[in-house]
Design a protein around this motif. Sequence first.
Motif, short mmCIF file in Angstrom:
data_model
loop_
_atom_site.label_atom_id
_atom_site.label_comp_id
_atom_site.label_asym_id
_atom_site.label_seq_id
_atom_site.Cartn_x
_atom_site.Cartn_y
_atom_site.Cartn_z
N TRP A 234 0.83 -1.22 0.00
CA TRP A 234 0.00 0.00 0.00
C TRP A 234 0.86 1.25 0.00
CZ3 TRP A 234 -3.65 -2.53 -1.66
CH2 TRP A 234 -4.06 -3.72 -1.08
N GLY A 235 2.18 1.08 0.17
CA GLY A 235 3.08 2.24 0.19
C GLY A 235 3.74 2.46 -1.16
N TRP A 236 4.98 2.92 -1.13
CA TRP A 236 5.64 3.33 -2.37
C TRP A 236 5.88 2.21 -3.35
CZ3 TRP A 236 5.73 7.64 -4.86
CH2 TRP A 236 5.39 8.80 -4.15
N TRP A 237 6.12 1.00 -2.83
CA TRP A 237 6.28 -0.13 -3.75
C TRP A 237 5.07 -0.23 -4.68
CZ3 TRP A 237 10.43 -3.12 -4.54
CH2 TRP A 237 11.43 -3.11 -3.55
N GLY A 238 3.91 -0.19 -4.04
CA GLY A 238 2.66 -0.29 -4.79
C GLY A 238 2.44 0.91 -5.69
N HIS A 239 2.76 2.12 -5.15
CA HIS A 239 2.57 3.32 -5.98
C HIS A 239 3.36 3.18 -7.28
CE1 HIS A 239 0.71 4.83 -2.51
NE2 HIS A 239 1.67 5.56 -2.00
N VAL A 240 4.64 2.74 -7.14
CA VAL A 240 5.50 2.65 -8.32
C VAL A 240 4.92 1.66 -9.34
CG1 VAL A 240 7.77 1.93 -9.15
CG2 VAL A 240 7.58 3.38 -7.13
N ILE A 241 4.46 0.51 -8.85
CA ILE A 241 3.89 -0.50 -9.76
C ILE A 241 2.67 0.07 -10.49
CG2 ILE A 241 2.71 -2.73 -9.86
CD1 ILE A 241 4.46 -3.58 -7.46
N ASP A 242 1.79 0.72 -9.75
CA ASP A 242 0.58 1.27 -10.36
C ASP A 242 0.90 2.39 -11.35
OD1 ASP A 242 -1.04 -0.49 -9.14
OD2 ASP A 242 -1.93 0.91 -7.71
N ILE A 243 1.84 3.26 -10.95
CA ILE A 243 2.18 4.38 -11.83
C ILE A 243 2.78 3.86 -13.14
CG2 ILE A 243 3.76 6.34 -12.12
CD1 ILE A 243 3.35 6.84 -9.05
N MET A 244 3.64 2.83 -13.03
CA MET A 244 4.22 2.26 -14.24
C MET A 244 3.14 1.68 -15.14
SD MET A 244 7.73 0.34 -13.28
CE MET A 244 7.33 -1.01 -14.34
N ALA A 245 2.14 1.06 -14.54
CA ALA A 245 1.06 0.48 -15.33
C ALA A 245 0.27 1.56 -16.05
CB ALA A 245 0.14 -0.34 -14.43
N VAL A 246 -0.02 2.65 -15.35
CA VAL A 246 -0.75 3.76 -15.97
C VAL A 246 0.05 4.33 -17.13
CG1 VAL A 246 -1.61 6.11 -15.62
CG2 VAL A 246 -1.97 4.38 -13.87
N PHE A 247 1.34 4.52 -16.86
CA PHE A 247 2.27 5.06 -17.81
C PHE A 247 2.31 4.21 -19.09
CE2 PHE A 247 6.66 6.28 -18.87
CZ PHE A 247 6.57 7.64 -18.63
N ALA A 248 2.52 2.91 -18.93
CA ALA A 248 2.60 2.01 -20.09
C ALA A 248 1.28 1.99 -20.83
CB ALA A 248 2.98 0.61 -19.64
N THR A 249 0.18 1.97 -20.10
CA THR A 249 -1.13 1.90 -20.75
C THR A 249 -1.41 3.16 -21.55
OG1 THR A 249 -1.94 0.55 -18.94
CG2 THR A 249 -3.58 1.55 -20.36
N LEU A 250 -1.20 4.32 -20.92
CA LEU A 250 -1.55 5.55 -21.62
C LEU A 250 -0.66 5.77 -22.84
CD1 LEU A 250 -3.33 8.45 -20.68
CD2 LEU A 250 -1.19 9.04 -21.77
N PHE A 251 0.66 5.59 -22.67
CA PHE A 251 1.53 5.81 -23.82
C PHE A 251 1.34 4.73 -24.87
CE2 PHE A 251 4.29 8.79 -21.35
CZ PHE A 251 4.08 9.85 -22.20
N GLY A 252 1.08 3.50 -24.44
CA GLY A 252 0.82 2.43 -25.40
C GLY A 252 -0.39 2.78 -26.26
N LEU A 253 -1.47 3.23 -25.60
CA LEU A 253 -2.68 3.58 -26.33
C LEU A 253 -2.48 4.81 -27.20
CD1 LEU A 253 -5.33 3.00 -23.56
CD2 LEU A 253 -5.23 1.82 -25.74
N ALA A 254 -1.83 5.84 -26.63
CA ALA A 254 -1.68 7.10 -27.37
C ALA A 254 -0.80 6.90 -28.60
CB ALA A 254 -1.11 8.18 -26.46
N THR A 255 0.31 6.16 -28.45
CA THR A 255 1.18 5.99 -29.61
C THR A 255 0.50 5.10 -30.66
OG1 THR A 255 2.35 4.23 -28.45
CG2 THR A 255 3.37 6.39 -28.43
N SER A 256 -0.23 4.07 -30.23
CA SER A 256 -0.95 3.26 -31.22
C SER A 256 -1.98 4.10 -31.94
CB SER A 256 -1.69 2.10 -30.57
OG SER A 256 -0.84 1.38 -29.78
N LEU A 257 -2.64 4.96 -31.17
CA LEU A 257 -3.67 5.81 -31.76
C LEU A 257 -3.03 6.73 -32.80
CD1 LEU A 257 -6.67 6.38 -31.42
CD2 LEU A 257 -6.11 8.09 -29.71
#
Lengths: 547, 137
Positions: A234-257
């Motif tokens: 629930w602390g920074w370990w988790g924050h980093v994992i979630d942020i990376m997921a958001v990052f990969a998802t958004l850029f993956g979608l935006a660049t494909s788009l």
Amino acid sequence: MAETNNDQGIPEPEGVSEVIDTEYEIGQDNIETQIGPFGLDIHNPVFLISGLSIMLFVFYALALPEQAASIFGWLRPWLTQTFDFFFLGAANIFVIFCLLLIVLPLGKVRLGGEDATPDYSYIGWFAMLFAAGMGIGLMFYGVSEPMSHFSTSLGGIVVGEDGARTDWAPLGAAAGNEAESIRLGMAATIFHWGLHPWAIYAVVALALALFSYNKGLPLTIRSAFYPILGERVWGWWGHVIDIMAVFATLFGLATSLGFGATQANAGLNELFGVPVGSGTEVILISAITAVALISVVRGLDGGVKVLSEINMGLAFLLLAFVLIVGPTLAILTGFADSLMAYVTYLPALSNPIGREDANFSQGWTGFYWAWWISWSPFVGMFIARVSRGRTVREFVICVLLIPSLVCVLWMSVFGGTAIQQYVQDGVTTVQDASLELKLFKMLAELPLASITSFVGIILVVVFFVTSSDSGSLVIDTITAGGKVDAPVPQRVFWCVFEGAVAIALLLGGGLASLQAMVISTGLPFTVILLLMCYSIWRGLVAERKQG
Amino acid sequence: MFKHIMVPVDLAHAGQLDKALSCAADLAKLYGAEVTYVAVTAATPGSVAHNPKEFAEKLDAFAAEQAKTHGISASAHAVTSHDPRVDLDPTLLKVVTDTGADLVVMGSHVPNITDYIWPSNGGTIAGHAKVTVMVVR
């Protein structure tokens, strides 16, 4: 007592399942506030850091395009060349792990508790996981990839001056042997679209579904790490994992788009003479984003599911049409042959070490694996969202085996037809065409080309919409700390943000470098996925003990 | 005049509902009506509960507490939805029919500019339900 009502009340009691006892309350780190007239319910700090770092990277790519291009343009091939054995080996582990879950007694565990019932019918479920997962890729690579592997195999092995192979053929190629080149080409294509990518998605989806529906943890990527990190998740370990997921998802979608708009533009130009240029592309991205926006505002059932089903129906019609008016018999025997070829070549193609075909195993396979893995947080989380009520066995069969079979069929029909056109009739238009036009060139050789090409364009656009809307829901859920009922303006924000990033990168340059960066996130996510396998195992064993 | 009052509640923000809840209780006492508290959840874990079963139990407890505090006869009705934020209005409208309620009492915010795009749930229910709706602001 709560009234139980079969068609819309609470499902029957959930039966035995091991809810993880944690002090963490979902939403405890959230900020609920009002900005102007808009209500917000966002996770602190995941929402803010994700949003800001995405903007930073966009500014970087726009301000220093050459530097960004050289860094990421170097990073991506370096990763797939250096860690090719790691990507290939890990993907094999995911496939074996999934196959084991089908046969082991652990497969009896039901997602959502023993007595949970499925949220969606097979058709709706299947349509959604397919439309999010790889629909758009099938449109572009269904014709081109079998063709390319076939041609390089036929060309045989070419050795450069330094003794290294310069050809891109899979394995030992099949110089001059047409029949064997078809078999090898189809096997290599199916290898990239079959069991391995779907096993990657299945691992992420299963981990999230299990820890959310059975263990009561929030529906975010970090929850799958509870068995490993405990409360630290629930602390920074988790924050980093979630942020990376958001990052990969958004850029993956935006660049494909962004790239997709370029490709759809080329198709429209070919068919209707629509001018090629950034003006048209910006209009296309805006239109796709607008439809995705309507879809996310109408919600999971009223928007995303409906569009996915329309998509499936259209894709099926196109498939059936090509199958019937194309060389039907050749395609059908081709389907069986391709399947056999896939099984025959699978061990050699998936071998992670001592490969002689470095160009193919690193440039194609390594690239694909990194690509699928960087998409897996998005697709996996979306699959998890719609898979409650299935048993693990049913889940793995439906996420692993059936989509793989559909991909074999799709590749056999579209790629097979194009190869037949070349082998039988000597048609080379498909071979000569650029990637985005290959599908349309193949359709042009068949009757009713203007209608089918139009259906093709519609499919390309709608597949983009179904990726974009499900992606926005996923990012919204992660940045709301696992809440699926965050205020609607938040999902609207992510959907629009994604379109805006795509337009900024398209106009300012930087699509290629940021796409390379997204694929680079495949490396850390491979480690994350391997750990997820362990978590799933632990979670399922605990579940079985309860039952 | 009214026999069965339906009160939609948001368990995550029950603190903000005091006005609507006491209004519903007063009306129930006045007409000797029964009250059904309705809440909608997603199947995924949320801030209120880890799963739909736990959610239903919490709603039961909530209804029992209301019954005790106000001295009325109350029951609970929990509903799961795939996408509660978007499906809330149609779900609540269906529950109105299913429970056979003849009066809906629900809290709502004071309308602002966003209500032109996303009307408040109270406004939508009042606009579409076939029974009397009282929106408490």
